[in-house]
Design a protein around this motif. Structure first.
Motif, PDB file in Angstrom:
ATOM      1  N   ILE A 112       0.806  -1.354   0.008  1.00 18.72           N
ATOM      2  CA  ILE A 112      -0.007   0.048   0.162  1.00 18.72           C
ATOM      3  C   ILE A 112       1.010   1.420   0.093  1.00 18.72           C
ATOM      4  O   ILE A 112       0.615   2.258  -0.729  1.00 18.72           O
ATOM      5  CB  ILE A 112      -1.003   0.151   1.276  1.00 18.72           C
ATOM      6  N   SER A 113       1.874   1.196   0.779  1.00 18.35           N
ATOM      7  CA  SER A 113       2.904   2.298   0.886  1.00 18.35           C
ATOM      8  C   SER A 113       3.514   2.726  -0.518  1.00 18.35           C
ATOM      9  O   SER A 113       3.476   3.665  -1.096  1.00 18.35           O
ATOM     10  CB  SER A 113       3.849   2.136   2.011  1.00 18.35           C
ATOM     11  N   PHE A 114       4.092   1.524  -1.059  1.00 21.11           N
ATOM     12  CA  PHE A 114       4.976   1.967  -2.169  1.00 21.11           C
ATOM     13  C   PHE A 114       4.190   2.372  -3.321  1.00 21.11           C
ATOM     14  O   PHE A 114       4.307   3.163  -4.172  1.00 21.11           O
ATOM     15  CB  PHE A 114       5.293   0.392  -2.545  1.00 21.11           C
ATOM     16  N   ARG A 116       2.411   9.448  -6.018  1.00 25.65           N
ATOM     17  CA  ARG A 116       1.993  10.589  -5.657  1.00 25.65           C
ATOM     18  C   ARG A 116       1.079  10.810  -4.780  1.00 25.65           C
ATOM     19  O   ARG A 116       0.538  12.164  -4.124  1.00 25.65           O
ATOM     20  CB  ARG A 116       1.682  11.835  -6.797  1.00 25.65           C
ATOM     21  N   GLY A 117       0.497   9.942  -4.248  1.00 26.06           N
ATOM     22  CA  GLY A 117      -0.600   9.883  -2.944  1.00 26.06           C
ATOM     23  C   GLY A 117      -0.070   9.667  -1.511  1.00 26.06           C
ATOM     24  O   GLY A 117       1.091   9.518  -1.372  1.00 26.06           O
ATOM     25  N   ASP A 118      -1.010   9.377  -0.793  1.00 26.75           N
ATOM     26  CA  ASP A 118      -0.429   8.812   0.503  1.00 26.75           C
ATOM     27  C   ASP A 118      -1.767   7.849   1.198  1.00 26.75           C
ATOM     28  O   ASP A 118      -2.552   7.535   0.189  1.00 26.75           O
ATOM     29  CB  ASP A 118      -0.287  10.039   1.593  1.00 26.75           C
ATOM     30  N   TYR A 119      -1.471   7.320   2.243  1.00 23.84           N
ATOM     31  CA  TYR A 119      -2.485   6.592   2.967  1.00 23.84           C
ATOM     32  C   TYR A 119      -2.706   6.448   4.361  1.00 23.84           C
ATOM     33  O   TYR A 119      -1.566   7.042   4.915  1.00 23.84           O
ATOM     34  CB  TYR A 119      -2.079   5.137   2.530  1.00 23.84           C
ATOM     35  N   GLU A 120      -3.579   6.197   4.996  1.00 24.03           N
ATOM     36  CA  GLU A 120      -3.753   5.860   6.352  1.00 24.03           C
ATOM     37  C   GLU A 120      -4.411   4.513   6.544  1.00 24.03           C
ATOM     38  O   GLU A 120      -5.703   3.992   5.894  1.00 24.03           O
ATOM     39  CB  GLU A 120      -4.724   6.922   7.129  1.00 24.03           C
TER      40      GLU A 120
END
Length: 391
Positions: free
Chosen positions: A280-282, A288-292
């Motif tokens: 998910i992180s990679f 160019r996004g992010d995650y929680e």
């Protein structure tokens, strides 16, 4: 031994009565006031001392033998499901809840086993602890009971649980399924919020599209099972929910995914959790996004103790005959919080098939029913299993 089996046969009518009574008062999750009161009343009438837990509707019964010795626990789950019953049975439950997984029969069989053991308490040493557990279907009542000391005072040395119904293919009604290792999968859950940058659908380069990122993440996650888990260790990763966006021509600022992970190896469980976040992180940051991410460990892998189960095989062979004891070699991908008890002490979880002819519906179905004719066998397995282990 023959005496216990014959007594269990004699209890058949009473087991069916208890099962049908309990079937008509289904209650959900951890708070089961009617069910627990019924259990306490039956056990009390047999002279068995009981205790109700503070944190939930769990009930503990204790039967002490003639002399001090080891302690074995016998466990039955108590809660029902939020399913409107459509069986048409004369004892069908009313309202929106139903015993659609056999827990009513589990309680009835353990009540019979308890009364049989109580009658024979002068013949054996040690203690039998009766565990009537709520919250199996949802909240993990086993963990709550353990936290409140269900395996203490006296300390439990071994545990037996039993499930009935039609869970395992190829096991006929009245036959007993045993497993010498992993029998049911772990159940974990995760929620991930993909963070992008919303923009007009006509100008995607002005934003960061979380929908496309989510699609790539879903595809990437499937490779964990197909390419990183051995084919002889079953695992399932399912994305069951995708939510994001309001309008067809607007790229949203975020998308939420929800999924579940099931596997039959405790080592793979840790690996899967780690690799899910890595991928998910990679993907998210690479686009160019992010995650929680929120990752919740649920029920562990249910693993039977091989040595204990080998001994229980002899018990089952006495009760139903060797020809009716079937070894389970392929674990279910369903989960069971009996696993928490089996993490603490050696023991086994046993399957008693009870499939009514012509009315075979899966567990959790609104038309689910049982073959009541074989329920005495469950009582005999529990009672004789306890006695054989204590000798």
């Amino acid at each position: 031994m023959t005496e216990v089996i014959e007594e269990a046969r004699a209890y058949q009518e009473k087991i069916v009565y208890w099962r049908r009574q309990l079937h008509q008062i289904p209650e959900l999750d951890l708070e089961l006031p009617k069910t627990s009161a019924y259990i306490v009343d039956v056990l009390g009438s047999a002279g068995i001392q009981t205790k109700r837990l503070r944190s939930c509707s769990g009930v503990i019964g204790l039967i002490e033998g003639k002399r001090p010795g080891k302690t074995i626990a016998l466990r039955a789950d108590m809660d029902a499901l939020p399913v409107k019953e459509e069986t048409g049975l004369p004892f069908a439950s009313a309202g929106g809840a139903m015993h659609a997984c056999g827990h009513d029969a589990h309680m009835a069989m353990l009540l019979a086993a308890a009364e049989i053991l109580m009658k024979h308490r002068e013949k054996w040493s040690g203690c039998v602890k009766l565990i009537f557990q709520p919250g199996e279907e949802r909240s993990g009542g086993a963990e709550r009971m353990l936290a409140e000391g269900v395996f203490q005072k006296p300390a439990v040395d071994a545990v037996i649980g039993l499930h009935t119904g039609n869970l395992f293919e190829g096991i006929k009604s009245g036959q007993v399924g045993i497993c010498y290792g992993p029998m049911m999968a772990s159940q974990d859950h995760f929620t991930v919020k993909i963070l992008g940058k919303g923009t007009h659908g006509a100008y995607p380069s002005w934003g960061v599209d979380p929908v496309v990122i989510a699609a790539q993440i879903i595809t990437a996650l499937q490779t964990i099972v197909s390419r990183e888990v051995s084919s002889d260790e079953p695992a399932v990763l399912t994305i069951g929910k995708i939510q994001g966006g309001e309008v067809y021509n607007v790229i949203p600022g975020e998308v939420e995914l929800e999924g579940s992970i099931r596997n039959t190896s405790p080592l793979n469980r840790e690996k899967l959790a780690r690799r899910i976040e890595e991928l998910i992180s990679f993907v998210a940051r690479g686009m160019r996004g992010d995650y929680e991410l929120s990752y919740t460990y649920g029920f562990p892998v249910l693993v039977n103790d091989a040595a204990f189960t080998k001994g229980f095989y002899e018990t089952a062979a006495k009760v139903v005959g060797k020809e009716n004891v079937v070894e389970i070699t392929k674990p279910l991908m369903g989960s069971e919080d009996m696993a928490f008890f089996l993490e603490k002490v050696p023991g086994t979880y046993v399957f008693l098939a009870s499939i009514p002819p012509g009315r075979s519906y899966p567990h959790h179905n609104s038309r689910f029913d049982l073959d009541e004719n074989v329920l005495w066998r469950g009582a005999a397995l529990l009672a004789q299993g306890a006695l054989d282990w204590m000798v």
